[in-house]
Scaffold this motif. Structure first.
Motif, PDB file in Angstrom:
ATOM      1  N   LEU A   3       0.831  -1.213   0.000  1.00 33.32           N
ATOM      2  CA  LEU A   3       0.000   0.000   0.000  1.00 33.32           C
ATOM      3  C   LEU A   3       0.864   1.262   0.000  1.00 33.32           C
ATOM      4  N   GLY A   4       1.922   1.262   0.823  1.00 27.42           N
ATOM      5  CA  GLY A   4       2.813   2.414   0.864  1.00 27.42           C
ATOM      6  C   GLY A   4       3.524   2.628  -0.460  1.00 27.42           C
ATOM      7  N   THR A   5       3.932   1.537  -1.098  1.00 30.90           N
ATOM      8  CA  THR A   5       4.565   1.625  -2.407  1.00 30.90           C
ATOM      9  C   THR A   5       3.600   2.191  -3.437  1.00 30.90           C
ATOM     10  N   LEU A   6       2.349   1.771  -3.363  1.00 32.34           N
ATOM     11  CA  LEU A   6       1.330   2.280  -4.280  1.00 32.34           C
ATOM     12  C   LEU A   6       1.133   3.784  -4.092  1.00 32.34           C
ATOM     13  N   LEU A   7       1.162   4.240  -2.830  1.00 32.59           N
ATOM     14  CA  LEU A   7       1.058   5.672  -2.581  1.00 32.59           C
ATOM     15  C   LEU A   7       2.210   6.434  -3.234  1.00 32.59           C
ATOM     16  N   SER A   8       3.400   5.851  -3.197  1.00 35.65           N
ATOM     17  CA  SER A   8       4.556   6.486  -3.843  1.00 35.65           C
ATOM     18  C   SER A   8       4.338   6.623  -5.338  1.00 35.65           C
TER      19      SER A   8
ATOM     20  N   LEU B  92       1.586   6.613  -6.980  1.00 36.11           N
ATOM     21  CA  LEU B  92       0.464   7.495  -7.303  1.00 36.11           C
ATOM     22  C   LEU B  92       0.772   8.968  -7.068  1.00 36.11           C
ATOM     23  N   GLY B  93       1.944   9.262  -6.476  1.00 34.14           N
ATOM     24  CA  GLY B  93       2.363  10.654  -6.370  1.00 34.14           C
ATOM     25  C   GLY B  93       2.106  11.323  -5.043  1.00 34.14           C
ATOM     26  N   ILE B  94       2.221  10.581  -3.936  1.00 31.52           N
ATOM     27  CA  ILE B  94       1.993  11.212  -2.629  1.00 31.52           C
ATOM     28  C   ILE B  94       3.023  12.297  -2.336  1.00 31.52           C
ATOM     29  N   LEU B  95       4.225  12.179  -2.909  1.00 33.87           N
ATOM     30  CA  LEU B  95       5.239  13.203  -2.676  1.00 33.87           C
ATOM     31  C   LEU B  95       4.802  14.547  -3.255  1.00 33.87           C
TER      32      LEU B  95
END
Length: 437
Positions: free
Chosen positions: A317-322, A324-327
């Motif tokens: 899930l954390g990798t997916l957030l990365s 998808l552009g969470i930064l």
């Protein structure tokens, strides 16, 4: 030596308390890391240095007051933050929900840090793999290493954190030497300028999770002076040194991108240290998030999740957030943290120091070196949960004032009013709480 995993469901005995430095060094480590440098870069690129430092000062006052209050309660009771919440308004179920919120926030931090890792890796390889592939590979690799216990990773990453602090000092010396003072008052040339109120919320949001984790450490402290000193040193090191230097560096180089700053100033060595720093931080983020989810699920429905499978799921899930552009939403992420956590912490402080709804129970059990029994522990603190939701909503939607203060004050006032109304409507004997005489 202090082991923060000891006494997870009990008080820390007086004879297991440790020295001031043993607690202070660990606590300072929470704010002397890459995430504070990232925050400083955002502030320095979005406003003048003078305004950014004002925001740091205001945010540090809010963070310091909340953190000292919770740290003192943790020292006094010998309890971790999640346990303390049970007798500070939220009850057993409410404290589990707080743990779940912390776990979710750490999941977000995992995504942010992994994105920095991926950008550094992609930059070092000349952009060949692309950001999405780099983020996927780095996130999944770190998840596997944490899930299956790769001790060499933790040892290497521990070394990287002090090296990163030294790197920041080196970059500051190289970048700022010879700079003139008058430009410090100029507004940064940024497409996303920041107001003082928004910046204060970002400062609080960048450090507020550490406030809730402070009792986990200060329960090992021996005195009030040790708690105050620990909080003060952390603010100086994290907010004014790491954050302050990042502000000036970012303002001088006209960029908020950490990878760009490191590559321009130190080349490959800087990028390598960024990679190792993100490994250490994400090691802790993933580990703590997994434990938080496991404890929350067990407390809510009685189901015991396995550590490895939970870690793998959270890592994905954390990798997916990365990917998808969470930064790219870093400012929004910090703003959300800055209006969600202050209501929780403010309610705990109001209940512990002002309303004292469970102080008699805590004091009685403390004399015996135990925790209050199940019959003396509220099941769920609905007034605290309702006030938290309301305060967070006010912080997000109210356009006047400082969002983090709006959320904090409104939640505390609403909680206090609810408790007074509750005590007037029905006798204290039927509220599930015991009050001091």
């Amino acid at each position: 030596m202090m082991q923060i995993e000891d006494y997870p469901l009990s008080r820390v005995p007086p004879d297991r308390r440790v020295s001031f430095l043993s607690v202070a060094v660990v606590h300072m480590g929470m704010l002397t890391a890459l995430d504070q440098f990232m925050l400083g870069a955002v502030l320095g690129n979005g406003m003048s240095i003078a305004s950014a430092l004002m925001a740091i000062l205001a945010g540090s006052v809010i963070f310091g007051a909340i953190t000292f209050g919770l740290g003192y309660a943790g020292m006094k009771e010998g309890l971790s933050g999640s346990l303390l919440a049970r007798w500070c308004g939220f009850g057993r179920v409410g404290s589990i929900l707080i743990g779940l919120i912390v776990a979710i926030s750490l999941l977000g931090w995992f995504g942010v840090q992994n994105a920095i890792f991926a950008r550094s890796l992609n930059f070092a390889l000349g952009g060949g793999p692309g950001f999405a592939l780099s983020a996927t590979l780095s996130g999944l690799l770190l998840t596997l290493l944490v899930a299956f216990g790769f001790k060499a990773l933790r040892f290497t990453a521990r070394i990287a954190v002090p090296l990163f602090v030294g790197l920041v000092a080196l970059i500051a010396w190289q970048t700022l030497s010879g700079q003139q003072v008058p430009p410090l008052l100029n507004v940064a040339d940024s497409v996303t300028p920041l107001t003082i109120s928004a910046a204060v919320t970002l400062v609080v949001g960048g450090a507020i999770v550490a406030s809730l984790m402070t009792p986990d450490l200060t329960r090992y402290s021996r005195s009030t002076r040790h708690v105050a000193g620990t909080v003060l040193l952390t603010i100086i090191a994290g907010e004014f040194v790491i954050n302050g230097l990042a502000i000036m560096i970012s303002h001088t180089l006209h960029t908020a991108d950490v990878v760009t700053i490191m590559s321009q100033a130190t080349g490959g060595i800087g990028l390598l240290l960024v990679v190792f720093s993100t490994l250490r931080i994400n090691d802790l983020n993933l580990y703590s998030s997994a434990l938080g989810v496991i404890n929350a699920v067990e407390g809510l429905c009685g189901k015991k999740l396995r550590y490895r499978s939970t870690t793998l799921a959270i890592g994905v899930l954390g990798t997916l957030l990365s990917v998808l552009g969470i930064l790219d939403r870093f400012v929004d992420f910090l703003t959300l943290l800055g209006v969600v956590f202050p209501p929780i912490l403010g309610i705990m402080l109001v209940d512990y120091f002002l309303l004292r709804s469970q102080r008699a129970v805590l004091e009685s059990s403390r004399r015996q070196g135990t925790l209050p029994g199940d019959a003396e522990t509220p099941t769920c603190g609905w007034p605290a949960i309702a006030a938290t939701l309301a305060g967070s909503t006010v912080g997000l939607l109210c356009e006047w004032g400082v969002p983090t203060l709006n959320a904090l004050v409104s939640a505390c006032l609403l909680y206090a009013l609810q408790k007074q109304f509750q005590n007037r409507v029905r006798p204290a004997a039927f509220t599930g709480h015991q009050r001091d005489p």
